[in-house]
Design an enzyme around this catalytic site. Sequence first.
Site, PDB file in Angstrom:
ATOM      1  N   CYS A   1      15.820  42.211   9.795  1.00 43.25           N
ATOM      2  CA  CYS A   1      16.361  43.078   8.745  1.00 43.25           C
ATOM      3  C   CYS A   1      17.175  42.318   7.704  1.00 43.25           C
ATOM      4  O   CYS A   1      17.770  42.929   6.812  1.00 43.25           O
ATOM      5  CB  CYS A   1      17.160  44.214   9.372  1.00 43.25           C
TER       6      CYS A   1
ATOM      7  N   HIS B   1      18.552  52.633   6.611  1.00 39.65           N
ATOM      8  CA  HIS B   1      18.366  51.189   6.762  1.00 39.65           C
ATOM      9  C   HIS B   1      16.921  50.871   6.369  1.00 39.65           C
ATOM     10  O   HIS B   1      15.986  51.187   7.107  1.00 39.65           O
ATOM     11  CB  HIS B   1      18.644  50.789   8.215  1.00 39.65           C
TER      12      HIS B   1
ATOM     13  N   HIS C   1      26.362  44.953   5.628  1.00 41.53           N
ATOM     14  CA  HIS C   1      25.140  45.376   6.314  1.00 41.53           C
ATOM     15  C   HIS C   1      25.341  46.827   6.770  1.00 41.53           C
ATOM     16  O   HIS C   1      24.461  47.644   6.598  1.00 41.53           O
ATOM     17  CB  HIS C   1      24.872  44.435   7.481  1.00 41.53           C
TER      18      HIS C   1
END
Lengths: 373, 220
Positions: free
Chosen positions: A136, A303, A269
Amino acid sequence: MRAVVVSCNMVTPYGLGADACWDGIMSGQTAISRLGRFNTNAFHADCAATVDNLEYLRKESLVMQMLRSLFDSVPVPIPRDARLMMATIKGEIDLLEKSLLQGTGDASSCNLGHLLKKVADITGVEDRGIIVSAACASSTAAVARAAAMIREEHCDCALVVACDSVTEFLFSGFSALMALDKSGARPFDKNRNGLTIGEAAAFALVMSEERAKQEKREIVGRITGWGLSDDAYHMTRPSSDSAGRVLAIKKALKNAGIDQNSIGLISAHGTGTVYNDAMEIKAFDAIFNNKPPVYSIKGAIGHTMGAAGLVEMIIALRGLKEETVPPTVNLKDCEEDAQAWVSSGSRSVDKEKMALITSAGFGGINAALICHK
Amino acid sequence: MVTVNGIGWINKAEYGCILRNIRIAYDDKSRLKKEIFTSSYKNFGRIDNASRITCYAAALALKDAGIEYSQNRKQDIGVIGTNSRGSLETDINYFMDYIDSNRTSSRGNLFIYTLPTSPLGEAAIRFGLQGPLLYIAASDNSLLPVIETAAEMILLDESTVMLAGMSREEEAVYFVLKKDSGSGQDVLCNVETAMSILRGSRALDEMLKEFSVLGKGENQ
Protein backbone atom coordinates in the site's frame (compact mmCIF):
# COMPACT_ATOMS: atom_id res chain seq x y z
CA MET A 1 18.26 18.10 -11.30
CA ARG A 2 15.22 18.88 -9.19
CA ALA A 3 11.97 17.00 -9.77
CA VAL A 4 8.74 18.97 -10.13
CA VAL A 5 5.14 17.94 -10.70
CA VAL A 6 3.75 19.70 -13.77
CA SER A 7 0.42 17.95 -14.18
CA CYS A 8 -1.65 15.59 -12.05
CA ASN A 9 -5.20 14.41 -11.62
CA MET A 10 -7.27 11.65 -10.11
CA VAL A 11 -10.51 9.70 -10.08
CA THR A 12 -11.70 9.01 -6.56
CA PRO A 13 -14.98 8.05 -4.89
CA TYR A 14 -15.80 11.79 -4.93
CA GLY A 15 -15.67 11.71 -8.74
CA LEU A 16 -13.36 12.78 -11.52
CA GLY A 17 -10.75 15.38 -10.69
CA ALA A 18 -8.53 16.58 -7.89
CA ASP A 19 -10.95 19.48 -7.33
CA ALA A 20 -13.81 17.06 -6.63
CA CYS A 21 -11.67 15.17 -4.14
CA TRP A 22 -10.41 18.32 -2.42
CA ASP A 23 -13.94 19.77 -2.19
CA GLY A 24 -15.28 16.45 -0.88
CA ILE A 25 -12.68 16.24 1.87
CA MET A 26 -13.12 19.90 2.80
CA SER A 27 -16.90 19.35 3.04
CA GLY A 28 -16.25 16.85 5.82
CA GLN A 29 -18.65 14.37 4.20
CA THR A 30 -17.28 10.89 3.74
CA ALA A 31 -17.53 9.09 0.38
CA ILE A 32 -17.70 5.74 2.19
CA SER A 33 -21.05 4.04 1.71
CA ARG A 34 -22.75 0.66 1.66
CA LEU A 35 -21.16 -1.56 -0.96
CA GLY A 36 -23.48 -2.95 -3.62
CA ARG A 37 -20.90 -4.35 -6.03
CA PHE A 38 -20.98 -7.89 -4.58
CA ASN A 39 -22.57 -9.72 -1.70
CA THR A 40 -20.94 -8.77 1.60
CA ASN A 41 -22.99 -11.00 3.92
CA ALA A 42 -20.00 -13.21 4.71
CA PHE A 43 -17.71 -10.34 5.63
CA HIS A 44 -16.99 -8.28 8.71
CA ALA A 45 -18.11 -5.05 7.09
CA ASP A 46 -20.35 -3.98 4.23
CA CYS A 47 -19.00 -0.57 3.33
CA ALA A 48 -16.38 0.75 0.95
CA ALA A 49 -15.56 3.90 -1.00
CA THR A 50 -16.24 3.26 -4.67
CA VAL A 51 -16.29 5.28 -7.86
CA ASP A 52 -19.76 5.68 -9.40
CA ASN A 53 -20.78 4.17 -12.73
CA LEU A 54 -18.10 1.48 -12.99
CA GLU A 55 -19.19 -1.88 -14.38
CA TYR A 56 -17.96 -4.86 -12.39
CA LEU A 57 -16.99 -8.17 -14.03
CA ARG A 58 -17.92 -6.88 -17.46
CA LYS A 59 -15.82 -6.25 -20.54
CA GLU A 60 -13.11 -4.08 -19.03
CA SER A 61 -11.45 -4.14 -15.60
CA LEU A 62 -12.38 -1.56 -12.98
CA VAL A 63 -8.96 0.07 -13.02
CA MET A 64 -8.98 0.41 -16.82
CA GLN A 65 -12.41 2.08 -16.65
CA MET A 66 -11.03 4.57 -14.12
CA LEU A 67 -7.83 5.14 -16.09
CA ARG A 68 -9.74 5.74 -19.33
CA SER A 69 -11.88 8.44 -17.76
CA LEU A 70 -8.77 9.93 -16.15
CA PHE A 71 -6.70 10.14 -19.33
CA ASP A 72 -9.65 11.20 -21.49
CA SER A 73 -9.72 14.37 -19.40
CA VAL A 74 -5.99 15.25 -19.47
CA PRO A 75 -5.82 18.88 -20.64
CA VAL A 76 -2.25 18.75 -21.97
CA PRO A 77 -0.88 15.74 -23.88
CA ILE A 78 1.55 13.48 -22.02
CA PRO A 79 5.03 13.80 -23.60
CA ARG A 80 5.76 10.70 -25.65
CA ASP A 81 9.30 10.46 -24.21
CA ALA A 82 8.10 10.24 -20.58
CA ARG A 83 9.33 7.22 -18.63
CA LEU A 84 6.33 5.25 -17.37
CA MET A 85 5.93 3.96 -13.82
CA MET A 86 2.80 2.09 -12.89
CA ALA A 87 1.99 1.64 -9.20
CA THR A 88 -0.60 -0.87 -8.02
CA ILE A 89 -1.02 -3.77 -5.64
CA LYS A 90 -3.53 -5.90 -7.56
CA GLY A 91 -4.17 -4.07 -10.85
CA GLU A 92 -6.79 -5.93 -12.89
CA ILE A 93 -7.45 -8.66 -10.32
CA ASP A 94 -11.16 -8.55 -11.24
CA LEU A 95 -10.18 -10.25 -14.54
CA LEU A 96 -8.98 -13.22 -12.48
CA GLU A 97 -12.22 -13.16 -10.47
CA LYS A 98 -14.22 -13.15 -13.70
CA SER A 99 -12.24 -16.07 -15.10
CA LEU A 100 -12.61 -18.19 -11.96
CA LEU A 101 -16.22 -17.24 -11.17
CA GLN A 102 -17.70 -17.17 -14.67
CA GLY A 103 -15.29 -19.46 -16.52
CA THR A 104 -14.73 -16.75 -19.11
CA GLY A 105 -11.39 -15.27 -20.04
CA ASP A 106 -7.92 -16.21 -18.94
CA ALA A 107 -6.95 -15.84 -15.25
CA SER A 108 -3.44 -14.83 -16.25
CA SER A 109 -4.79 -11.75 -18.05
CA CYS A 110 -4.59 -10.02 -14.67
CA ASN A 111 -0.79 -10.15 -14.98
CA LEU A 112 0.57 -6.69 -14.22
CA GLY A 113 2.60 -6.73 -17.45
CA HIS A 114 -0.63 -6.70 -19.48
CA LEU A 115 -1.88 -3.69 -17.51
CA LEU A 116 1.42 -1.91 -18.08
CA LYS A 117 1.03 -2.30 -21.85
CA LYS A 118 -2.56 -1.00 -21.75
CA VAL A 119 -1.47 2.03 -19.73
CA ALA A 120 1.36 2.76 -22.17
CA ASP A 121 -1.20 2.61 -24.99
CA ILE A 122 -3.75 4.97 -23.42
CA THR A 123 -1.15 7.48 -22.24
CA GLY A 124 0.68 7.46 -25.58
CA VAL A 125 4.16 7.13 -24.09
CA GLU A 126 6.80 5.24 -26.05
CA ASP A 127 8.44 3.72 -22.97
CA ARG A 128 7.33 0.19 -22.17
CA GLY A 129 7.48 1.16 -18.51
CA ILE A 130 7.93 -0.62 -15.22
CA ILE A 131 5.58 -1.78 -12.49
CA VAL A 132 6.50 -0.48 -9.04
CA SER A 133 4.82 -2.34 -6.22
CA ALA A 134 5.44 -1.75 -2.54
CA ALA A 135 2.11 -2.96 -1.14
CA CYS A 136 0.00 0.00 0.00
CA ALA A 137 3.03 2.29 -0.32
CA SER A 138 3.31 1.50 -4.06
CA SER A 139 2.60 4.91 -5.52
CA THR A 140 4.62 6.72 -2.84
CA ALA A 141 7.55 4.52 -3.84
CA ALA A 142 6.86 5.11 -7.55
CA VAL A 143 6.92 8.89 -7.08
CA ALA A 144 10.19 8.50 -5.18
CA ARG A 145 11.69 6.47 -8.03
CA ALA A 146 10.54 9.01 -10.61
CA ALA A 147 12.15 11.83 -8.61
CA ALA A 148 15.31 9.76 -8.10
CA MET A 149 15.65 9.10 -11.85
CA ILE A 150 15.34 12.83 -12.51
CA ARG A 151 17.79 13.77 -9.78
CA GLU A 152 20.31 11.26 -11.15
CA GLU A 153 19.66 12.58 -14.69
CA HIS A 154 18.54 9.18 -15.96
CA CYS A 155 15.57 10.96 -17.49
CA ASP A 156 13.96 14.40 -17.44
CA CYS A 157 10.31 13.38 -17.58
CA ALA A 158 8.42 10.54 -15.89
CA LEU A 159 4.76 9.64 -15.77
CA VAL A 160 3.61 7.99 -12.54
CA VAL A 161 0.26 6.22 -12.84
CA ALA A 162 -1.43 4.57 -9.87
CA CYS A 163 -4.63 2.58 -9.48
CA ASP A 164 -6.45 -0.04 -7.45
CA SER A 165 -10.07 -1.03 -7.18
CA VAL A 166 -12.59 -2.48 -4.72
CA THR A 167 -13.00 -6.14 -5.67
CA GLU A 168 -14.32 -9.23 -3.95
CA PHE A 169 -10.77 -10.59 -3.95
CA LEU A 170 -9.40 -7.70 -1.89
CA PHE A 171 -12.48 -7.16 0.24
CA SER A 172 -12.58 -10.83 1.29
CA GLY A 173 -8.87 -10.74 2.07
CA PHE A 174 -9.00 -7.69 4.30
CA SER A 175 -12.10 -9.12 5.94
CA ALA A 176 -10.27 -12.39 6.66
CA LEU A 177 -7.55 -10.38 8.35
CA MET A 178 -10.24 -8.70 10.51
CA ALA A 179 -8.95 -5.39 9.20
CA LEU A 180 -12.28 -3.76 8.20
CA ASP A 181 -14.22 -1.29 10.35
CA LYS A 182 -17.98 -1.99 10.22
CA SER A 183 -18.69 1.71 10.72
CA GLY A 184 -16.28 2.99 8.10
CA ALA A 185 -12.69 4.04 8.74
CA ARG A 186 -12.21 6.55 11.57
CA PRO A 187 -8.51 7.45 11.51
CA PHE A 188 -7.07 8.51 14.87
CA ASP A 189 -10.44 8.13 16.59
CA LYS A 190 -10.60 6.46 20.02
CA ASN A 191 -13.19 4.04 18.66
CA ARG A 192 -11.46 3.23 15.38
CA ASN A 193 -11.60 -0.41 14.54
CA GLY A 194 -10.08 -0.90 11.14
CA LEU A 195 -9.83 0.42 7.63
CA THR A 196 -12.27 0.79 4.76
CA ILE A 197 -11.06 -0.06 1.31
CA GLY A 198 -11.51 2.46 -1.45
CA GLU A 199 -10.60 2.76 -5.10
CA ALA A 200 -8.88 5.41 -7.16
CA ALA A 201 -6.72 6.09 -10.17
CA ALA A 202 -4.28 8.96 -10.36
CA PHE A 203 -1.33 10.24 -12.34
CA ALA A 204 1.46 12.75 -11.88
CA LEU A 205 3.70 14.00 -14.64
CA VAL A 206 7.10 14.64 -13.09
CA MET A 207 9.79 16.66 -14.88
CA SER A 208 13.16 18.17 -14.22
CA GLU A 209 12.72 21.80 -13.23
CA GLU A 210 14.86 22.80 -16.23
CA ARG A 211 12.62 21.04 -18.75
CA ALA A 212 9.48 22.34 -17.05
CA LYS A 213 10.80 25.90 -17.40
CA GLN A 214 11.87 25.35 -21.00
CA GLU A 215 8.39 24.07 -21.87
CA LYS A 216 6.78 26.85 -19.79
CA ARG A 217 4.88 24.31 -17.71
CA GLU A 218 3.00 25.34 -14.63
CA ILE A 219 4.72 23.85 -11.59
CA VAL A 220 2.16 22.22 -9.30
CA GLY A 221 4.74 21.23 -6.70
CA ARG A 222 8.27 20.04 -6.03
CA ILE A 223 9.36 16.62 -4.82
CA THR A 224 12.27 17.41 -2.56
CA GLY A 225 12.90 14.26 -0.56
CA TRP A 226 11.97 10.65 -0.04
CA GLY A 227 12.83 7.75 2.20
CA LEU A 228 11.94 4.07 2.11
CA SER A 229 12.40 1.49 4.84
CA ASP A 230 11.05 -1.73 6.22
CA ASP A 231 10.04 -2.66 9.77
CA ALA A 232 11.54 -6.17 9.32
CA TYR A 233 9.06 -7.21 11.98
CA HIS A 234 5.77 -8.75 10.80
CA MET A 235 3.91 -9.30 7.50
CA THR A 236 0.76 -7.43 8.51
CA ARG A 237 1.37 -5.64 11.84
CA PRO A 238 3.46 -2.50 12.17
CA SER A 239 6.41 -2.68 14.53
CA SER A 240 5.49 -1.58 18.04
CA ASP A 241 8.62 0.58 18.34
CA SER A 242 7.85 2.50 15.09
CA ALA A 243 11.56 2.23 14.21
CA GLY A 244 10.95 1.48 10.53
CA ARG A 245 8.58 4.39 10.09
CA VAL A 246 10.92 6.74 11.94
CA LEU A 247 13.75 5.57 9.68
CA ALA A 248 11.76 6.31 6.50
CA ILE A 249 10.88 9.83 7.69
CA LYS A 250 14.44 10.57 8.81
CA LYS A 251 15.75 9.37 5.45
CA ALA A 252 13.27 11.64 3.66
CA LEU A 253 14.30 14.68 5.73
CA LYS A 254 17.98 13.94 5.07
CA ASN A 255 17.32 13.34 1.39
CA ALA A 256 15.54 16.71 1.17
CA GLY A 257 18.35 18.41 3.11
CA ILE A 258 15.93 19.91 5.64
CA ASP A 259 15.21 19.55 9.33
CA GLN A 260 11.92 18.77 11.05
CA ASN A 261 11.05 22.46 11.47
CA SER A 262 10.50 22.81 7.71
CA ILE A 263 7.49 20.49 7.76
CA GLY A 264 4.19 22.37 7.96
CA LEU A 265 1.71 19.53 7.47
CA ILE A 266 1.74 15.76 7.58
CA SER A 267 -0.50 13.63 5.41
CA ALA A 268 -0.50 10.46 7.49
CA HIS A 269 -1.04 6.92 6.27
CA GLY A 270 -3.82 6.99 8.91
CA THR A 271 -5.72 3.85 7.93
CA GLY A 272 -7.97 3.70 10.98
CA THR A 273 -6.54 0.42 12.28
CA VAL A 274 -5.74 0.44 15.98
CA TYR A 275 -2.06 -0.39 15.49
CA ASN A 276 -1.23 1.71 12.43
CA ASP A 277 -2.53 4.97 13.82
CA ALA A 278 -0.97 4.46 17.24
CA MET A 279 2.43 3.58 15.78
CA GLU A 280 2.27 6.48 13.37
CA ILE A 281 1.69 9.06 16.11
CA LYS A 282 4.52 7.42 18.07
CA ALA A 283 6.81 7.87 15.05
CA PHE A 284 5.83 11.54 14.60
CA ASP A 285 6.39 12.10 18.30
CA ALA A 286 9.90 10.69 18.01
CA ILE A 287 10.83 13.18 15.29
CA PHE A 288 8.78 16.38 15.47
CA ASN A 289 9.11 18.64 18.51
CA ASN A 290 6.87 21.33 17.04
CA LYS A 291 3.93 18.98 16.30
CA PRO A 292 2.93 20.03 12.76
CA PRO A 293 -0.74 19.36 11.93
CA VAL A 294 -1.48 15.77 10.91
CA TYR A 295 -4.46 14.55 8.89
CA SER A 296 -5.63 11.43 7.08
CA ILE A 297 -7.95 11.33 4.06
CA LYS A 298 -8.84 7.65 4.51
CA GLY A 299 -11.99 8.45 6.49
CA ALA A 300 -13.08 10.36 3.39
CA ILE A 301 -12.16 8.10 0.43
CA GLY A 302 -11.12 4.90 2.16
CA HIS A 303 -7.78 3.20 1.73
CA THR A 304 -7.13 3.29 -1.99
CA MET A 305 -4.21 0.87 -1.56
CA GLY A 306 -1.62 1.19 -4.34
CA ALA A 307 -3.05 4.55 -5.41
CA ALA A 308 -3.16 6.02 -1.90
CA GLY A 309 0.28 7.65 -1.76
CA LEU A 310 -0.11 9.49 -5.07
CA VAL A 311 -3.66 10.67 -4.28
CA GLU A 312 -2.42 11.85 -0.89
CA MET A 313 0.56 13.67 -2.42
CA ILE A 314 -1.74 15.55 -4.82
CA ILE A 315 -4.07 16.53 -1.96
CA ALA A 316 -1.09 17.60 0.18
CA LEU A 317 0.18 19.83 -2.65
CA ARG A 318 -3.31 21.34 -2.89
CA GLY A 319 -3.23 21.91 0.85
CA LEU A 320 0.06 23.80 0.52
CA LYS A 321 -1.36 25.86 -2.34
CA GLU A 322 -4.50 26.73 -0.38
CA GLU A 323 -2.44 27.15 2.83
CA THR A 324 -4.96 24.81 4.42
CA VAL A 325 -4.60 21.52 6.27
CA PRO A 326 -7.62 19.38 5.35
CA PRO A 327 -9.84 17.92 8.07
CA THR A 328 -9.62 14.27 9.12
CA VAL A 329 -13.06 13.16 7.97
CA ASN A 330 -14.94 10.71 10.27
CA LEU A 331 -12.90 11.76 13.31
CA LYS A 332 -15.35 12.24 16.19
CA ASP A 333 -13.55 11.44 19.43
CA CYS A 334 -9.81 11.85 18.99
CA GLU A 335 -7.40 9.33 20.46
CA GLU A 336 -5.63 10.95 23.42
CA ASP A 337 -2.12 10.56 22.00
CA ALA A 338 -3.24 12.12 18.71
CA GLN A 339 -5.04 15.15 20.14
CA ALA A 340 -2.09 17.49 19.79
CA TRP A 341 -1.69 16.49 16.14
CA VAL A 342 -5.02 15.66 14.47
CA SER A 343 -8.26 17.60 14.03
CA SER A 344 -11.67 17.02 12.50
CA GLY A 345 -11.57 20.61 11.24
CA SER A 346 -9.38 22.33 8.70
CA ARG A 347 -6.42 24.40 9.85
CA SER A 348 -4.01 26.85 8.28
CA VAL A 349 -0.44 26.13 7.27
CA ASP A 350 2.49 28.50 6.90
CA LYS A 351 3.02 29.19 3.17
CA GLU A 352 6.77 28.60 3.41
CA LYS A 353 6.45 25.13 4.87
CA MET A 354 6.64 21.71 3.23
CA ALA A 355 4.41 18.63 3.33
CA LEU A 356 5.36 15.18 4.55
CA ILE A 357 3.37 12.27 3.14
CA THR A 358 3.75 8.88 4.84
CA SER A 359 2.66 5.46 3.60
CA ALA A 360 2.98 1.90 4.78
CA GLY A 361 2.11 -1.56 3.58
CA PHE A 362 2.13 -5.29 4.25
CA GLY A 363 5.57 -6.76 4.64
CA GLY A 364 6.50 -3.89 6.98
CA ILE A 365 7.03 -1.42 4.13
CA ASN A 366 7.33 2.30 4.97
CA ALA A 367 7.66 5.23 2.59
CA ALA A 368 7.86 8.98 3.12
CA LEU A 369 7.79 11.84 0.63
CA ILE A 370 8.52 15.52 1.15
CA CYS A 371 6.97 18.05 -1.20
CA HIS A 372 6.52 21.78 -1.40
CA LYS A 373 4.96 24.38 -3.64
CA MET B 1 30.95 3.42 -7.85
CA VAL B 2 28.57 0.60 -7.00
CA THR B 3 29.94 -2.93 -6.86
CA VAL B 4 28.56 -6.46 -6.82
CA ASN B 5 29.84 -8.11 -3.66
CA GLY B 6 28.09 -11.43 -3.80
CA ILE B 7 25.59 -13.54 -5.74
CA GLY B 8 23.48 -16.35 -4.34
CA TRP B 9 21.36 -18.66 -6.47
CA ILE B 10 19.22 -21.75 -6.36
CA ASN B 11 17.48 -23.94 -8.93
CA LYS B 12 15.57 -27.19 -8.65
CA ALA B 13 18.77 -29.28 -8.39
CA GLU B 14 21.58 -27.07 -7.06
CA TYR B 15 22.38 -23.94 -5.09
CA GLY B 16 25.48 -21.85 -4.74
CA CYS B 17 27.47 -18.67 -4.17
CA ILE B 18 29.46 -17.15 -7.03
CA LEU B 19 32.27 -15.27 -5.26
CA ARG B 20 32.97 -18.14 -2.87
CA ASN B 21 32.76 -20.58 -5.79
CA ILE B 22 30.25 -22.81 -4.01
CA ARG B 23 27.98 -25.12 -6.04
CA ILE B 24 26.09 -27.84 -4.18
CA ALA B 25 23.68 -30.38 -5.63
CA TYR B 26 20.64 -31.45 -3.61
CA ASP B 27 17.87 -33.96 -4.02
CA ASP B 28 16.04 -33.48 -0.73
CA LYS B 29 14.30 -30.12 -0.45
CA SER B 30 13.58 -30.66 3.23
CA ARG B 31 17.31 -30.35 4.01
CA LEU B 32 17.72 -26.95 2.37
CA LYS B 33 16.53 -24.97 5.38
CA LYS B 34 19.26 -26.43 7.61
CA GLU B 35 21.92 -26.25 4.94
CA ILE B 36 21.33 -22.67 3.80
CA PHE B 37 20.19 -20.63 6.79
CA THR B 38 22.68 -19.81 9.52
CA SER B 39 20.05 -19.78 12.25
CA SER B 40 16.65 -21.37 12.83
CA TYR B 41 13.69 -20.12 10.78
CA LYS B 42 10.45 -20.44 12.70
CA ASN B 43 7.32 -21.15 10.62
CA PHE B 44 9.29 -21.55 7.39
CA GLY B 45 6.97 -24.40 6.38
CA ARG B 46 4.00 -22.03 6.40
CA ILE B 47 5.31 -19.57 3.84
CA ASP B 48 4.60 -19.96 0.12
CA ASN B 49 7.02 -21.42 -2.44
CA ALA B 50 7.95 -18.08 -3.97
CA SER B 51 8.91 -16.75 -0.52
CA ARG B 52 10.96 -19.88 0.26
CA ILE B 53 13.01 -19.73 -2.90
CA THR B 54 13.53 -15.97 -2.51
CA CYS B 55 14.73 -16.44 1.09
CA TYR B 56 17.15 -19.19 0.04
CA ALA B 57 18.71 -17.08 -2.72
CA ALA B 58 18.85 -13.98 -0.47
CA ALA B 59 20.56 -15.96 2.33
CA LEU B 60 23.10 -17.35 -0.14
CA ALA B 61 23.81 -13.86 -1.53
CA LEU B 62 24.39 -12.47 1.97
CA LYS B 63 26.70 -15.38 2.73
CA ASP B 64 28.61 -14.79 -0.50
CA ALA B 65 29.09 -11.13 0.46
CA GLY B 66 30.20 -12.08 3.98
CA ILE B 67 27.25 -10.31 5.59
CA GLU B 68 26.04 -11.87 8.82
CA TYR B 69 22.35 -11.56 9.50
CA SER B 70 19.89 -12.09 12.29
CA GLN B 71 16.17 -11.53 12.67
CA ASN B 72 16.87 -9.57 15.86
CA ARG B 73 19.70 -7.38 14.62
CA LYS B 74 18.27 -4.93 12.09
CA GLN B 75 20.51 -3.58 9.35
CA ASP B 76 19.99 -0.86 6.75
CA ILE B 77 19.96 -3.31 3.86
CA GLY B 78 17.28 -2.97 1.20
CA VAL B 79 15.71 -5.67 -0.91
CA ILE B 80 14.31 -5.25 -4.39
CA GLY B 81 13.09 -8.05 -6.58
CA THR B 82 11.11 -9.18 -9.55
CA ASN B 83 9.63 -12.40 -10.87
CA SER B 84 8.06 -13.68 -14.04
CA ARG B 85 4.40 -13.98 -13.02
CA GLY B 86 3.76 -11.58 -10.15
CA SER B 87 1.76 -13.52 -7.59
CA LEU B 88 -0.55 -15.34 -10.04
CA GLU B 89 -0.27 -18.81 -8.47
CA THR B 90 -1.02 -17.53 -4.97
CA ASP B 91 -3.80 -15.32 -6.35
CA ILE B 92 -5.48 -18.37 -7.91
CA ASN B 93 -4.92 -20.49 -4.80
CA TYR B 94 -6.40 -17.82 -2.55
CA PHE B 95 -9.46 -17.11 -4.67
CA MET B 96 -10.19 -20.78 -5.51
CA ASP B 97 -10.06 -21.56 -1.80
CA TYR B 98 -12.57 -18.75 -1.23
CA ILE B 99 -14.83 -20.02 -4.04
CA ASP B 100 -14.61 -23.55 -2.62
CA SER B 101 -16.07 -22.19 0.63
CA ASN B 102 -19.10 -21.02 -1.41
CA ARG B 103 -17.73 -17.51 -1.02
CA THR B 104 -18.44 -17.53 2.69
CA SER B 105 -14.93 -17.53 4.13
CA SER B 106 -11.43 -16.70 3.04
CA ARG B 107 -8.06 -17.33 4.56
CA GLY B 108 -5.87 -14.45 5.67
CA ASN B 109 -2.76 -16.63 5.67
CA LEU B 110 -3.24 -17.21 1.92
CA PHE B 111 -4.25 -13.61 1.23
CA ILE B 112 -1.04 -12.10 2.59
CA TYR B 113 0.99 -13.93 -0.07
CA THR B 114 -1.07 -12.46 -2.91
CA LEU B 115 1.19 -9.41 -3.13
CA PRO B 116 4.29 -9.55 -5.33
CA THR B 117 6.23 -7.99 -2.44
CA SER B 118 5.36 -10.78 0.02
CA PRO B 119 8.47 -12.92 -0.67
CA LEU B 120 10.62 -9.81 -0.22
CA GLY B 121 8.80 -8.99 3.02
CA GLU B 122 9.53 -12.50 4.30
CA ALA B 123 13.21 -12.05 3.50
CA ALA B 124 13.27 -8.65 5.22
CA ILE B 125 11.68 -10.05 8.38
CA ARG B 126 13.83 -13.18 8.41
CA PHE B 127 17.16 -11.41 7.84
CA GLY B 128 16.45 -8.13 9.68
CA LEU B 129 16.60 -6.00 6.52
CA GLN B 130 15.36 -2.51 7.36
CA GLY B 131 16.23 -0.77 4.09
CA PRO B 132 13.90 -0.01 1.16
CA LEU B 133 11.68 -2.86 -0.05
CA LEU B 134 10.31 -2.83 -3.60
CA TYR B 135 9.01 -5.09 -6.34
CA ILE B 136 9.76 -3.93 -9.86
CA ALA B 137 8.66 -5.59 -13.07
CA ALA B 138 9.40 -4.69 -16.67
CA SER B 139 7.38 -5.98 -19.59
CA ASP B 140 10.20 -8.35 -20.62
CA ASN B 141 10.72 -9.69 -17.05
CA SER B 142 14.26 -8.36 -17.17
CA LEU B 143 16.49 -8.17 -14.11
CA LEU B 144 18.09 -5.01 -15.48
CA PRO B 145 15.69 -2.39 -14.04
CA VAL B 146 15.95 -4.12 -10.68
CA ILE B 147 19.75 -3.86 -10.62
CA GLU B 148 19.62 -0.31 -12.02
CA THR B 149 17.18 0.81 -9.34
CA ALA B 150 19.20 -0.84 -6.57
CA ALA B 151 22.38 0.89 -7.80
CA GLU B 152 20.54 4.22 -8.02
CA MET B 153 19.33 3.83 -4.43
CA ILE B 154 22.89 3.25 -3.23
CA LEU B 155 24.25 6.22 -5.18
CA LEU B 156 21.56 8.45 -3.68
CA ASP B 157 22.35 7.15 -0.16
CA GLU B 158 18.87 5.66 0.16
CA SER B 159 20.51 2.51 1.49
CA THR B 160 24.06 1.35 2.11
CA VAL B 161 23.58 -2.19 0.84
CA MET B 162 20.93 -3.62 -1.50
CA LEU B 163 19.87 -7.17 -2.20
CA ALA B 164 18.50 -7.27 -5.73
CA GLY B 165 17.29 -10.21 -7.73
CA MET B 166 14.58 -12.30 -9.24
CA SER B 167 12.75 -15.58 -8.94
CA ARG B 168 10.94 -17.62 -11.55
CA GLU B 169 9.19 -20.91 -10.83
CA GLU B 170 11.90 -23.08 -9.25
CA GLU B 171 14.90 -20.80 -9.50
CA ALA B 172 16.07 -17.55 -7.97
CA VAL B 173 19.15 -15.37 -7.97
CA TYR B 174 20.01 -12.43 -5.69
CA PHE B 175 22.91 -9.97 -5.90
CA VAL B 176 24.44 -7.94 -3.07
CA LEU B 177 25.26 -4.39 -4.20
CA LYS B 178 27.32 -1.91 -2.20
CA LYS B 179 29.02 1.42 -2.67
CA ASP B 180 32.70 0.75 -3.34
CA SER B 181 34.49 1.74 -0.14
CA GLY B 182 37.95 1.04 -1.56
CA SER B 183 38.71 -0.91 1.61
CA GLY B 184 39.82 -4.03 -0.20
CA GLN B 185 36.51 -5.80 0.41
CA ASP B 186 35.79 -8.78 -1.83
CA VAL B 187 34.27 -7.47 -5.02
CA LEU B 188 32.98 -9.58 -7.89
CA CYS B 189 32.65 -6.74 -10.39
CA ASN B 190 31.29 -3.24 -10.74
CA VAL B 191 27.61 -2.80 -11.44
CA GLU B 192 28.17 -1.70 -15.05
CA THR B 193 29.91 -5.01 -15.81
CA ALA B 194 27.06 -6.87 -14.15
CA MET B 195 24.52 -4.99 -16.26
CA SER B 196 26.36 -5.75 -19.48
CA ILE B 197 26.24 -9.46 -18.60
CA LEU B 198 22.54 -9.21 -17.78
CA ARG B 199 21.85 -7.49 -21.10
CA GLY B 200 23.39 -10.41 -22.97
CA SER B 201 22.07 -13.42 -21.09
CA ARG B 202 18.51 -14.54 -20.59
CA ALA B 203 18.71 -17.92 -18.85
CA LEU B 204 19.86 -18.15 -15.23
CA ASP B 205 22.46 -20.83 -16.01
CA GLU B 206 23.99 -18.77 -18.78
CA MET B 207 24.17 -15.70 -16.55
CA LEU B 208 25.70 -17.62 -13.65
CA LYS B 209 28.40 -19.09 -15.90
CA GLU B 210 29.49 -15.61 -16.93
CA PHE B 211 29.57 -14.35 -13.36
CA SER B 212 31.45 -17.49 -12.27
CA VAL B 213 34.20 -16.70 -14.74
CA LEU B 214 34.51 -13.24 -13.17
CA GLY B 215 34.55 -14.77 -9.68
CA LYS B 216 37.32 -17.20 -10.54
CA GLY B 217 39.31 -14.38 -12.13
CA GLU B 218 39.10 -12.33 -8.92
CA ASN B 219 40.12 -15.27 -6.78
CA GLN B 220 43.19 -16.21 -8.80
